[in-house]
Design a protein around this motif. Structure first.
Motif, PDB file in Angstrom:
ATOM      1  N   ALA A  50      -3.866  -5.290  23.013  1.00  0.00           N
ATOM      2  CA  ALA A  50      -3.941  -4.548  21.754  1.00  0.00           C
ATOM      3  C   ALA A  50      -4.697  -3.235  21.951  1.00  0.00           C
ATOM      4  N   PHE A  51      -5.790  -3.276  22.712  1.00  0.00           N
ATOM      5  CA  PHE A  51      -6.558  -2.064  22.975  1.00  0.00           C
ATOM      6  C   PHE A  51      -5.711  -1.036  23.726  1.00  0.00           C
ATOM      7  N   ARG A  52      -5.007  -1.498  24.772  1.00  0.00           N
ATOM      8  CA  ARG A  52      -4.191  -0.577  25.557  1.00  0.00           C
ATOM      9  C   ARG A  52      -3.072   0.033  24.714  1.00  0.00           C
ATOM     10  N   LEU A  53      -2.447  -0.770  23.852  1.00  0.00           N
ATOM     11  CA  LEU A  53      -1.408  -0.239  22.965  1.00  0.00           C
ATOM     12  C   LEU A  53      -1.989   0.785  21.995  1.00  0.00           C
ATOM     13  N   CYS A  54      -3.144   0.463  21.441  1.00  0.00           N
ATOM     14  CA  CYS A  54      -3.797   1.389  20.514  1.00  0.00           C
ATOM     15  C   CYS A  54      -4.117   2.701  21.226  1.00  0.00           C
ATOM     16  N   HIS A  55      -4.697   2.602  22.388  1.00  0.00           N
ATOM     17  CA  HIS A  55      -5.056   3.786  23.160  1.00  0.00           C
ATOM     18  C   HIS A  55      -3.829   4.637  23.484  1.00  0.00           C
ATOM     19  N   GLY A  56      -2.726   3.973  23.800  1.00  0.00           N
ATOM     20  CA  GLY A  56      -1.519   4.695  24.178  1.00  0.00           C
ATOM     21  C   GLY A  56      -0.732   5.298  23.025  1.00  0.00           C
ATOM     22  N   TYR A  57      -0.851   4.707  21.826  1.00  0.00           N
ATOM     23  CA  TYR A  57      -0.002   5.141  20.709  1.00  0.00           C
ATOM     24  C   TYR A  57      -0.736   5.818  19.557  1.00  0.00           C
ATOM     25  N   ILE A  58      -2.052   5.741  19.510  1.00  0.00           N
ATOM     26  CA  ILE A  58      -2.763   6.251  18.336  1.00  0.00           C
ATOM     27  C   ILE A  58      -2.542   7.749  18.124  1.00  0.00           C
ATOM     28  N   ASP A  59      -2.458   8.517  19.199  1.00  0.00           N
ATOM     29  CA  ASP A  59      -2.232   9.961  19.047  1.00  0.00           C
ATOM     30  C   ASP A  59      -0.790  10.289  18.682  1.00  0.00           C
ATOM     31  N   LYS A  60       0.144   9.416  19.018  1.00  0.00           N
ATOM     32  CA  LYS A  60       1.548   9.635  18.666  1.00  0.00           C
ATOM     33  C   LYS A  60       1.833   9.222  17.220  1.00  0.00           C
ATOM     34  N   ILE A  61       1.289   8.077  16.822  1.00  0.00           N
ATOM     35  CA  ILE A  61       1.543   7.538  15.486  1.00  0.00           C
ATOM     36  C   ILE A  61       0.629   8.173  14.439  1.00  0.00           C
ATOM     37  N   LYS A  62      -0.599   8.491  14.821  1.00  0.00           N
ATOM     38  CA  LYS A  62      -1.607   9.067  13.928  1.00  0.00           C
ATOM     39  C   LYS A  62      -1.769   8.246  12.636  1.00  0.00           C
ATOM     40  N   PRO A  63      -2.116   6.958  12.791  1.00  0.00           N
ATOM     41  CA  PRO A  63      -2.233   6.099  11.612  1.00  0.00           C
ATOM     42  C   PRO A  63      -3.443   6.443  10.748  1.00  0.00           C
ATOM     43  N   LYS A  64      -3.308   6.183   9.469  1.00  0.00           N
ATOM     44  CA  LYS A  64      -4.421   6.331   8.543  1.00  0.00           C
ATOM     45  C   LYS A  64      -5.316   5.091   8.620  1.00  0.00           C
ATOM     46  N   ILE A  65      -4.692   3.943   8.908  1.00  0.00           N
ATOM     47  CA  ILE A  65      -5.387   2.660   9.002  1.00  0.00           C
ATOM     48  C   ILE A  65      -4.908   1.944  10.269  1.00  0.00           C
ATOM     49  N   VAL A  66      -5.832   1.273  10.963  1.00  0.00           N
ATOM     50  CA  VAL A  66      -5.478   0.421  12.103  1.00  0.00           C
ATOM     51  C   VAL A  66      -5.948  -0.995  11.785  1.00  0.00           C
ATOM     52  N   VAL A  67      -5.040  -1.974  11.921  1.00  0.00           N
ATOM     53  CA  VAL A  67      -5.350  -3.382  11.681  1.00  0.00           C
ATOM     54  C   VAL A  67      -5.110  -4.137  12.981  1.00  0.00           C
ATOM     55  N   LEU A 125       0.811  -1.219   0.000  1.00  0.00           N
ATOM     56  CA  LEU A 125       0.000   0.000   0.000  1.00  0.00           C
ATOM     57  C   LEU A 125       0.844   1.270   0.000  1.00  0.00           C
ATOM     58  N   ASN A 126       2.168   1.104  -0.055  1.00  0.00           N
ATOM     59  CA  ASN A 126       3.093   2.232  -0.062  1.00  0.00           C
ATOM     60  C   ASN A 126       2.893   3.147   1.157  1.00  0.00           C
ATOM     61  N   MET A 127       2.846   2.509   2.340  1.00  0.00           N
ATOM     62  CA  MET A 127       2.646   3.229   3.593  1.00  0.00           C
ATOM     63  C   MET A 127       3.704   2.796   4.602  1.00  0.00           C
ATOM     64  N   ASN A 128       3.900   3.609   5.623  1.00  0.00           N
ATOM     65  CA  ASN A 128       4.803   3.258   6.714  1.00  0.00           C
ATOM     66  C   ASN A 128       4.143   2.208   7.599  1.00  0.00           C
ATOM     67  N   CYS A 129       4.960   1.368   8.205  1.00  0.00           N
ATOM     68  CA  CYS A 129       4.474   0.279   9.041  1.00  0.00           C
ATOM     69  C   CYS A 129       4.797   0.548  10.507  1.00  0.00           C
ATOM     70  N   ALA A 130       3.759   0.511  11.360  1.00  0.00           N
ATOM     71  CA  ALA A 130       3.946   0.576  12.808  1.00  0.00           C
ATOM     72  C   ALA A 130       3.445  -0.748  13.368  1.00  0.00           C
ATOM     73  N   ASN A 131       4.364  -1.685  13.584  1.00  0.00           N
ATOM     74  CA  ASN A 131       4.008  -3.026  14.046  1.00  0.00           C
ATOM     75  C   ASN A 131       4.068  -3.060  15.569  1.00  0.00           C
ATOM     76  N   LEU A 132       2.896  -3.101  16.213  1.00  0.00           N
ATOM     77  CA  LEU A 132       2.808  -3.144  17.666  1.00  0.00           C
ATOM     78  C   LEU A 132       2.380  -4.529  18.156  1.00  0.00           C
ATOM     79  N   GLY A 133       2.655  -5.560  17.356  1.00  0.00           N
ATOM     80  CA  GLY A 133       2.342  -6.925  17.759  1.00  0.00           C
ATOM     81  C   GLY A 133       3.195  -7.354  18.946  1.00  0.00           C
ATOM     82  N   ILE A 134       2.605  -8.142  19.850  1.00  0.00           N
ATOM     83  CA  ILE A 134       3.297  -8.658  21.027  1.00  0.00           C
ATOM     84  C   ILE A 134       3.014 -10.158  21.113  1.00  0.00           C
TER      85      ILE A 134
END
Length: 71
Positions: A47-64, A30-39
């Protein structure tokens, strides 16, 4: 633009070179940067806690979010 991936060891890519993990392959396609927060062993709660903690810092266009359950 960035895609943020959340999930367990399959998302993390345990045992694989980073270029063969599905988050890396999908973000390249997709020609996008990858933020892999898998554990490894990560739960949906983790996953929810990681999303909550990082979504404002990373500002992703898509969350998977993918968590494999072998049961």
């Amino acid at each position: 633009p960035t895609i943020m991936f959340l999930g367990c060891s399959f998302t993390l890519g345990n045992g694989l070179p980073v270029e063969y993990t599905y988050p890396n392959l999908a973000s390249k396609k997709l020609n996008m940067n990858c933020a892999n927060l898998g554990i490894g062993g990560g739960s949906c709660d983790t996953a929810f806690r990681l999303c909550h903690g990082y979504i404002d810092k990373i500002k992703p266009k898509i969350v998977v979010s993918l968590r494999f359950d072998s049961s």
